[in-house]
Scaffold this motif. Sequence first.
Motif, PDB file in Angstrom:
ATOM      1  N   PHE A 151      35.341  53.065  -3.033  1.00 17.41           N
ATOM      2  CA  PHE A 151      35.540  51.794  -3.420  1.00 17.41           C
ATOM      3  C   PHE A 151      37.068  51.308  -3.248  1.00 17.41           C
ATOM      4  O   PHE A 151      37.280  50.281  -2.469  1.00 17.41           O
ATOM      5  CB  PHE A 151      35.002  51.428  -4.634  1.00 17.41           C
ATOM      6  CG  PHE A 151      33.342  51.255  -4.762  1.00 17.41           C
ATOM      7  CD1 PHE A 151      32.445  50.408  -3.906  1.00 17.41           C
ATOM      8  CD2 PHE A 151      32.794  52.196  -5.507  1.00 17.41           C
ATOM      9  CE1 PHE A 151      31.310  50.474  -4.026  1.00 17.41           C
ATOM     10  CE2 PHE A 151      31.462  52.408  -5.615  1.00 17.41           C
ATOM     11  CZ  PHE A 151      30.582  51.515  -4.795  1.00 17.41           C
ATOM     12  N   GLY A 199      27.970  51.318   0.323  1.00 15.84           N
ATOM     13  CA  GLY A 199      28.936  50.139  -0.505  1.00 15.84           C
ATOM     14  C   GLY A 199      29.322  49.232   0.470  1.00 15.84           C
ATOM     15  O   GLY A 199      29.292  47.911   0.242  1.00 15.84           O
ATOM     16  N   ARG A 213      33.443  57.833  -6.216  1.00 13.47           N
ATOM     17  CA  ARG A 213      33.207  56.628  -6.109  1.00 13.47           C
ATOM     18  C   ARG A 213      34.593  55.590  -6.265  1.00 13.47           C
ATOM     19  O   ARG A 213      34.593  54.814  -5.421  1.00 13.47           O
ATOM     20  CB  ARG A 213      32.181  56.251  -7.162  1.00 13.47           C
ATOM     21  CG  ARG A 213      30.772  56.824  -6.675  1.00 13.47           C
ATOM     22  CD  ARG A 213      29.655  56.517  -7.969  1.00 13.47           C
ATOM     23  NE  ARG A 213      28.386  57.237  -7.756  1.00 13.47           N
ATOM     24  CZ  ARG A 213      27.048  57.273  -8.667  1.00 13.47           C
ATOM     25  NH1 ARG A 213      27.486  56.533  -9.635  1.00 13.47           N
ATOM     26  NH2 ARG A 213      26.258  57.540  -8.203  1.00 13.47           N
ATOM     27  N   THR A 244      29.019  57.051   0.260  1.00 11.83           N
ATOM     28  CA  THR A 244      29.198  55.805  -0.669  1.00 11.83           C
ATOM     29  C   THR A 244      30.015  54.784   0.048  1.00 11.83           C
ATOM     30  O   THR A 244      29.707  53.524  -0.204  1.00 11.83           O
ATOM     31  CB  THR A 244      30.148  56.441  -1.851  1.00 11.83           C
ATOM     32  OG1 THR A 244      29.361  57.312  -2.605  1.00 11.83           O
ATOM     33  CG2 THR A 244      30.173  55.129  -2.919  1.00 11.83           C
ATOM     34  N   CYS A 287      22.175  50.992   7.607  1.00  9.98           N
ATOM     35  CA  CYS A 287      23.552  50.701   7.261  1.00  9.98           C
ATOM     36  C   CYS A 287      24.556  50.278   8.340  1.00  9.98           C
ATOM     37  O   CYS A 287      25.505  49.500   7.885  1.00  9.98           O
ATOM     38  CB  CYS A 287      24.225  51.896   6.338  1.00  9.98           C
ATOM     39  SG  CYS A 287      23.530  52.303   4.756  1.00  9.98           S
ATOM     40  N   ALA A 295      28.331  45.247   0.911  1.00  8.71           N
ATOM     41  CA  ALA A 295      29.682  44.406   0.611  1.00  8.71           C
ATOM     42  C   ALA A 295      29.473  43.370   1.907  1.00  8.71           C
ATOM     43  O   ALA A 295      29.685  42.144   1.628  1.00  8.71           O
ATOM     44  CB  ALA A 295      30.802  44.945   0.515  1.00  8.71           C
TER      45      ALA A 295
END
Length: 420
Positions: free
Chosen positions: A9, A123, A5, A119, A192, A127
């Motif tokens: 990120f 993410g 993770r 992820t 997504c 975002a």
Amino acid sequence: MINDRLLAFGLLLSTATQLRLPGTPWGAGEALLTIWIIGALADLAYRGAPALTRPLSHMLLFWAVFTFAQSIGLLLGLATDNIYPSGALHTGQAYAFVAILSLLLVILPAWRLHRVAWTFSVGGAVAVILLIAGGYGMVPMPGLGFWEWNRFIGWSMNPNQFGLLCTVLVLLSLQRAEAAARPHTKIFALSCMVPPFIAGILTRSDSFTVAIGFAVPLFVGSKFLIRFMRAERHPSLVMTVACLMILSLPLLLASVTPFTPKIAENARQAIVETMSENDQAEDRFRLWSEAVDIGLKSGMLGLGPGPHLLGKRTKLPPPEKAEAHNTALDLITQGGILAVLIFFWIITAALIAAYRAGLIALASLIFSLFVYSNFHLVVRHPIFWFSVVLGLAAMHSVAPRKLTSARPLDISPSAPRTRA
């Protein structure tokens, strides 16, 4: 899990250039990636040298040749006094950073890379939703400027940089959907894709539009080709209908022939208006011409890392030099023809590996990055190297299959960590 993770990120925030410290190339994304690199190096020291796999050997060869080419160019640049010190230092640091990152990425097991990709995709979608909401004043985000005139820039410094992130997010989410085994996972992955696609449109980035415009037909065409070749042995109703539609295309094209001149004129006018905006065409052609001229004058050896073009765009204050905004031409000015050839080699190797493994969406992503490289220097971006490593990882994720039987590896979050 925590390390993965952290990596995901870090990759995502590597495009958040508005969050960087003033006057430095370091920000939240680079900080997270640096922490991950330190942890990965410590783990490597504990476990010992990794096995020399094909992906690792490819990456080692790339960086060895690339470093050699840049070094030769640097020596020539110093000898001819054609080095811009701060630009060379900044570019050299960026290359060193992504070199270490890509070498550590390529030794990760494929299942970990795909978990990071999940992820990153999820993410990224969250975002981007928050950034769009912030851009329209629905969520307060002090310190961020979301618009450059009427172009959405998210958390980046310019719309094209944010457009690169959106391109990767859209096609990586498509790859998650392609490889997922369960219907609900496919639907989730496809959902997504929506936020970054909308954000990419809002950036009004021609690079995003062209990259997606090439990648989607490549994906659809390749999928149809594979299904068609399978159908030769096992005909189905769906393929029969598809073949009939294809056979009807000549008739359809003939029916729209009377409107061809009007369509062509509208397309020409749109292209002219796009390229005339802010003297875009004139700026690009001048920079590209100067890059070719510098490459030829250096004997195709380059002048080392950093920008070398004197034909500055009006928004660049002196004494800064400009880049060609084209990866191949920028590399010609830095490392000469050798740097260009090794760049083409590594991206081709990743594309072929993904395609042979049946990961058509991943191959489309890599191809879209090649298209994007014709308008920007992409080799300094961590998300570019993550995409390339995903492609190279396909070399040992699955054994090469014939085109007629290509089937993507199941890499959904709950997939077993074994070969399909």
